[in-house]
Motif scaffolding. Sequence first.
Motif, PDB file in Angstrom:
ATOM      1  N   ALA A   1     -36.742 -49.707  -1.063  1.00  0.00           N
ATOM      2  CA  ALA A   1     -37.059 -48.703  -0.042  1.00  0.00           C
ATOM      3  C   ALA A   1     -35.783 -47.950   0.352  1.00  0.00           C
ATOM      4  O   ALA A   1     -35.809 -46.719   0.531  1.00  0.00           O
ATOM      5  N   LEU A   2     -34.673 -48.658   0.454  1.00  0.00           N
ATOM      6  CA  LEU A   2     -33.396 -48.022   0.749  1.00  0.00           C
ATOM      7  C   LEU A   2     -32.987 -47.092  -0.398  1.00  0.00           C
ATOM      8  O   LEU A   2     -32.542 -45.964  -0.159  1.00  0.00           O
ATOM      9  N   ALA A   3     -33.170 -47.537  -1.636  1.00  0.00           N
ATOM     10  CA  ALA A   3     -32.848 -46.699  -2.791  1.00  0.00           C
ATOM     11  C   ALA A   3     -33.708 -45.429  -2.798  1.00  0.00           C
ATOM     12  O   ALA A   3     -33.233 -44.355  -3.186  1.00  0.00           O
ATOM     13  N   GLN A   4     -34.951 -45.533  -2.355  1.00  0.00           N
ATOM     14  CA  GLN A   4     -35.804 -44.344  -2.261  1.00  0.00           C
ATOM     15  C   GLN A   4     -35.243 -43.362  -1.232  1.00  0.00           C
ATOM     16  O   GLN A   4     -35.275 -42.151  -1.438  1.00  0.00           O
ATOM     17  N   GLU A   5     -34.721 -43.871  -0.134  1.00  0.00           N
ATOM     18  CA  GLU A   5     -34.127 -42.995   0.877  1.00  0.00           C
ATOM     19  C   GLU A   5     -32.864 -42.332   0.336  1.00  0.00           C
ATOM     20  O   GLU A   5     -32.605 -41.162   0.611  1.00  0.00           O
TER      21      GLU A   5
ATOM     22  N   VAL B   1     -36.198 -42.212  -8.405  1.00  0.00           N
ATOM     23  CA  VAL B   1     -35.059 -43.089  -8.152  1.00  0.00           C
ATOM     24  C   VAL B   1     -34.396 -43.403  -9.492  1.00  0.00           C
ATOM     25  O   VAL B   1     -35.049 -43.868 -10.420  1.00  0.00           O
ATOM     26  N   VAL B   2     -33.101 -43.116  -9.578  1.00  0.00           N
ATOM     27  CA  VAL B   2     -32.335 -43.335 -10.799  1.00  0.00           C
ATOM     28  C   VAL B   2     -31.293 -44.426 -10.554  1.00  0.00           C
ATOM     29  O   VAL B   2     -31.053 -44.807  -9.404  1.00  0.00           O
ATOM     30  N   PRO B   3     -30.671 -44.942 -11.613  1.00  0.00           N
ATOM     31  CA  PRO B   3     -29.680 -46.012 -11.432  1.00  0.00           C
ATOM     32  C   PRO B   3     -28.567 -45.675 -10.437  1.00  0.00           C
ATOM     33  O   PRO B   3     -28.113 -46.550  -9.693  1.00  0.00           O
ATOM     34  N   GLN B   4     -28.144 -44.424 -10.377  1.00  0.00           N
ATOM     35  CA  GLN B   4     -27.107 -44.053  -9.407  1.00  0.00           C
ATOM     36  C   GLN B   4     -27.570 -44.297  -7.975  1.00  0.00           C
ATOM     37  O   GLN B   4     -26.775 -44.679  -7.120  1.00  0.00           O
ATOM     38  N   ASP B   5     -28.857 -44.092  -7.707  1.00  0.00           N
ATOM     39  CA  ASP B   5     -29.401 -44.361  -6.370  1.00  0.00           C
ATOM     40  C   ASP B   5     -29.308 -45.848  -6.051  1.00  0.00           C
ATOM     41  O   ASP B   5     -29.054 -46.229  -4.903  1.00  0.00           O
ATOM     42  N   ILE B   6     -29.507 -46.675  -7.062  1.00  0.00           N
ATOM     43  CA  ILE B   6     -29.374 -48.129  -6.878  1.00  0.00           C
ATOM     44  C   ILE B   6     -27.942 -48.463  -6.487  1.00  0.00           C
ATOM     45  O   ILE B   6     -27.700 -49.255  -5.574  1.00  0.00           O
ATOM     46  N   VAL B   7     -26.971 -47.848  -7.162  1.00  0.00           N
ATOM     47  CA  VAL B   7     -25.558 -48.096  -6.842  1.00  0.00           C
ATOM     48  C   VAL B   7     -25.266 -47.713  -5.403  1.00  0.00           C
ATOM     49  O   VAL B   7     -24.682 -48.496  -4.638  1.00  0.00           O
ATOM     50  N   PHE B   8     -25.666 -46.515  -5.008  1.00  0.00           N
ATOM     51  CA  PHE B   8     -25.349 -46.056  -3.659  1.00  0.00           C
ATOM     52  C   PHE B   8     -26.100 -46.857  -2.595  1.00  0.00           C
ATOM     53  O   PHE B   8     -25.556 -47.121  -1.522  1.00  0.00           O
TER      54      PHE B   8
ATOM     55  N   LEU C   1     -19.550 -46.101 -12.252  1.00  0.00           N
ATOM     56  CA  LEU C   1     -19.761 -46.511 -10.852  1.00  0.00           C
ATOM     57  C   LEU C   1     -19.791 -48.030 -10.691  1.00  0.00           C
ATOM     58  O   LEU C   1     -19.972 -48.519  -9.580  1.00  0.00           O
ATOM     59  N   ALA C   2     -19.623 -48.769 -11.766  1.00  0.00           N
ATOM     60  CA  ALA C   2     -19.750 -50.235 -11.720  1.00  0.00           C
ATOM     61  C   ALA C   2     -18.778 -50.865 -10.728  1.00  0.00           C
ATOM     62  O   ALA C   2     -19.066 -51.909 -10.158  1.00  0.00           O
ATOM     63  N   GLY C   3     -17.638 -50.246 -10.513  1.00  0.00           N
ATOM     64  CA  GLY C   3     -16.679 -50.777  -9.549  1.00  0.00           C
ATOM     65  C   GLY C   3     -17.253 -50.876  -8.154  1.00  0.00           C
ATOM     66  O   GLY C   3     -16.896 -51.774  -7.380  1.00  0.00           O
ATOM     67  N   TYR C   4     -18.159 -49.985  -7.805  1.00  0.00           N
ATOM     68  CA  TYR C   4     -18.806 -50.032  -6.492  1.00  0.00           C
ATOM     69  C   TYR C   4     -19.713 -51.246  -6.359  1.00  0.00           C
ATOM     70  O   TYR C   4     -20.063 -51.658  -5.270  1.00  0.00           O
ATOM     71  N   LEU C   5     -20.117 -51.796  -7.492  1.00  0.00           N
ATOM     72  CA  LEU C   5     -20.987 -52.974  -7.501  1.00  0.00           C
ATOM     73  C   LEU C   5     -20.180 -54.265  -7.580  1.00  0.00           C
ATOM     74  O   LEU C   5     -20.731 -55.349  -7.638  1.00  0.00           O
ATOM     75  N   GLY C   6     -18.864 -54.113  -7.630  1.00  0.00           N
ATOM     76  CA  GLY C   6     -17.994 -55.276  -7.769  1.00  0.00           C
ATOM     77  C   GLY C   6     -18.006 -55.831  -9.177  1.00  0.00           C
ATOM     78  O   GLY C   6     -17.641 -56.977  -9.402  1.00  0.00           O
TER      79      GLY C   6
END
Length: 102
Positions: free
Chosen positions: A13-17, A27-34, A95-100
Amino acid sequence: MRRMEPQVAQFLALAQEVCRVRHGNVVVPQDIVFAYVVRQLTPLEESPGFAAQDSASPEQVRMGPEIETVLNLDTDEPVVLGELVDMAAAQCEELAGYLGLG
């Protein structure tokens, strides 16, 4: 579709926002990262949600094919957040660094 852990449903739901903030309709993978970054930066006692009230997104935002693949895997195991994070890291290496993970 596989069943989801409750925190996964909240996370999606957050990724949708996040998708709505960029006026998207999928919703794309970048949305999951953010969404993951927002979730990590939000204190546990606060809601990590936000609303994109002026979004041009349609009322129902769809999940992209990469996310649908995770949600529809042929297994009896519920979807866990790590699966979405791993998928996003693989799809968004920059963007993987943002995911640790980078």
